[in-house]
Design an enzyme around this catalytic site. Structure first.
Site, PDB file in Angstrom:
ATOM      1  CD  GLU A 329      -1.784   8.060   8.050  1.00  0.00           C
ATOM      2  OE1 GLU A 329      -1.648   6.825   8.127  1.00  0.00           O
ATOM      3  OE2 GLU A 329      -1.123   8.856   8.754  1.00  0.00           O
ATOM      4  CG  ASP A 412       6.123  12.828   4.274  1.00  0.00           C
ATOM      5  OD1 ASP A 412       4.953  12.559   4.624  1.00  0.00           O
ATOM      6  OD2 ASP A 412       6.960  13.347   5.042  1.00  0.00           O
TER       7      ASP A 412
END
Length: 468
Positions: A329, A412
Site C-alpha cells: 500500500e 508489489d
C-alpha cells in the site's frame, strides 16, 4: 450500391433528437450484451474448473478451491440477473419518459412549497432527492438478497436485518446531506459563471473532492464503523519504523471494526501532505479478527446489532504479513500512484466540463429525452455526463483498469525491495483464501474487469525474486 445506401439515407431522415435517443439506447444495450458475454465466459470457467490446477497445488487446498468456486459462481449468477434488471429498468424509464415525468412532479412539489418555475435549483434538488430515493428503493431487494442470501450462505455476512436497515437509512441521509448542498452550489456556479463557467465548475468539484477525501475517514466513516487507534505494541512499532524508512508522514494507525458488517478484509491510507493515517480492518489482523475469538460470556451488548457468528476458523494475517501488505500500500504512495490517479481524474473532469459547455446549448439533446420547452441545467448534466459520454467513459474505464494492474505490479515490486517478498507471497494466498477469491479466470474477462492482476501472476512475479 443504392440499396446499400438506403439505411444511411433513412437514418439521415430521422429527426436529430430521435437519432440521439436511439443511439443512447443502442449503445447501452451493446455494452450490456458485451458484459453479459464476458460474464458468461467466466461462468463457464467456474463451472468447468472443478479441480485445483497443478500450478495451484502448493497454495490452495481442494476444500477452499471448491468453496471459492461456488461462491464466485453464485455471485456471477446474481450479477447476471441484477444487471439484466438494471438494464431493463433503465430502458423502461427512458421509453416511458420517466425523467421528464419526475422533473414535472418535482416542479409540482416545489410549487406547492411556494417555489415557482423560476426557482430551478430548488426543483433540481427535489428531483435529485426523488431520483435517489427511487434508486434506493428499487435497489433494496437486490442488496438484501446479496447480503442475506449470498454473503450469508458463504459465511461472510455478519449483519442482522436491523443493523442492515439502520445502516441503509444512515447511508441515504448522509449522502443527501453531501449531495444536495454540493449540487445546488454547482448549479449556481454554472448559472452565474458566464462563458468560462466550466473552469469555475471544475475548480469547485476539485475543491469538493479534496475536502471529502480529507474529512471522510475522520467524520464520515466513523458514522458507520468504529475506529480505534492500534494499541501500542510490536505491530505498531514496526509499522512506524517502516513508514519512517520510506519518509511516509504517518500520524496515526487505526483499526476499523469491519467485522460488524462482513468478514472480508482490507487496508488503506488517507490524508494529505504531512498528515497521513493508516487504517487496518480488524479482519486483516489475526490478533483482532472476531472470527478467531471465542464470544465472551454474557457479551450481548453488540450482539443485538451484529451476529456473533464466531466459527473459529483462522482468519487474518500474521504481523509480518500485515507489514508486507502495508509495504504494498505504501508503495502506491511512494511511487506516486495516488497523485497520478488524482491528476488523471482531474484532467478527465476538466475535459468533461469543457465538452459539457460546448454541448449544453444543443436543444436536440434535451428534446431527445422529452424536454421540449425547458432545458434545466441538472438535466443537461445528467444527459451529457451519463448518456452522451457513455462511449468515452467505457474506453476510459478500460484504460484505467489496465493502468491499475500496472500500478499493482509496481507496488508489489516495491514491497519486494523492502525485503517483504516472502511475507507478501503468503499474505496474498491468505487474503485470497479469506475472501474466497477464485484464482482461475477467463483471459478476456480478466483483461476487461480486473483492476488487480490475477493471483497467480502476482505470485509468479514475487517468486522470481524470492528465488534470486
Amino acid at each position: 450500391a443504392r440499396t446499400m445506401a438506403l439505411p444511411g439515407a433513412l437514418w439521415a431522415e430521422v429527426p436529430a433528437e430521435q437519432r440521439v435517443f436511439r443511439s443512447v439506447l443502442l449503445f447501452s444495450w451493446a455494452v450490456y450484451l458485451w458484459e453479459a458475454f464476458l460474464a458468461q465466459r467466466q461462468r463457464r470457467v467456474y463451472r468447468t474448473t472443478t479441480h485445483v490446477p497443478r500450478e495451484l497445488g502448493q497454495i490452495m487446498d481442494s476444500e477452499t478451491f471448491e468453496k471459492s468456486r461456488l461462491y464466485q459462481l453464485d455471485k456471477s449468477t446474481f450479477s447476471f440477473w441484477s444487471g439484466l434488471y438494471s438494464e431493463v429498468e433503465g430502458t423502461m424509464i427512458l421509453l416511458c419518459g420517466g425523467i421528464p415525468f419526475l422533473w414535472n412532479l418535482s416542479g409540482q412539489i416545489s410549487g406547492r412549497a411556494g417555489f415557482g418555475p423560476e426557482y430551478e435549483i430548488v426543483q433540481s434538488l427535489v428531483f435529485l432527492l426523488l431520483a435517489t430515493l427511487f434508486s434506493a428503493v428499487t435497489g433494496l431487494p437486490w442488496s438484501l438478497y446479496n447480503t442475506f442470501v449470498i454473503e450469508e450462505k458463504h459465511g461472510f455476512n455478519q449483519q442482522t436485518l436491523g443493523f442492515f436497515f439502520k445502516d441503509a437509512i444512515k447511508k441515504f441521509v448522509v449522502t443527501q446531506c453531501i449531495l444536495l448542498p454540493v449540487t445546488s452550489l454547482l448549479l449556481y456556479i454554472i448559472k452565474i459563471g458566464g462563458d468560462y463557467f466550466f473552469i469555475y465548475a471544475w475548480l469547485f468539484t476539485l475543491v469538493v473532492s479534496l475536502v471529502l477525501v480529507t474529512i471522510y475517514a475522520d467524520y464520515i466513516a466513523p458514522l458507520f464503523d468504529k475506529f480505534i487507534p492500534l494499541p501500542e505494541g510490536e505491530l505498531k512499532q514496526e509499522i512506524e519504523v517502516m513508514a519512517k524508512s520510506i519518509d511516509f508522514p504517518l500520524t496515526k494507525v487505526y483499526v476499523v471494526e469491519g467485522s460488524k458488517r462482513s468478514s472480508h478484509s482490507n487496508a488503506y491510507f488517507y490524508g494529505f501532505f504531512k498528515n497521513k493515517r493508516i487504517v487496518l480492518f480488524d479482519t486483516l489482523l489475526e490478533d483482532y479478527s472476531a472470527l478467531n475469538k471465542e464470544p465472551a460470556e454474557g457479551a450481548d451488548g453488540e450482539n443485538e446489532e451484529t451476529k456473533s457468528k464466531t466459527k473459529n476458523k483462522k482468519q487474518g494475517c500474521k504481523n509480518e504479513e500485515v507489514l508486507a501488505v502495508l509495504g504494498h500500500e505504501l508503495g502506491h504512495w511512494k511511487l506516486g500512484h495516488t497523485i497520478k490517479n488524482i491528476i488523471i481524474s482531474q484532467m478527465n473532469s476538466f475535459l468533461c466540463f469543457f465538452l459539457f459547455a460546448v454541448l449544453i446549448g444543443r436543444k436536440e439533446l434535451f428534446a431527445a429525452f422529452g424536454f421540449y420547452e425547458t432545458q434545466p441545467t441538472l438535466i443537461g448534466l445528467m444527459i451529457i455526463f451519463q448518456f452522451i459520454f457513455s462511449p468515452y467513459n467505457e474506453v476510459l474505464s478500460f484504460c484505467l483498469t489496465v493502468l491499475s494492474r500496472r500500478f499493482e505490479f509496481q507496488a508489489d515490486a516495491f514491497a519486494k525491495e523492502l525485503g517483504k517478498a516472502k511475507d507478501l507471497y503468503s499474505a496474498l494466498i491468505k487474503l485470497n483464501k479469506d475472501n474466497l477469491g477464485f484464482p482461475v479466470s477467463d483471459w478476456i474477462f480478466s483483461m476487461w474487469h480486473y483492476s488487480h492482476p490475477p493471483l497467480l501472476e502476482r505470485l509468479q512475479a514475487l517468486k522470481d525474486t524470492k528465488q534470486e
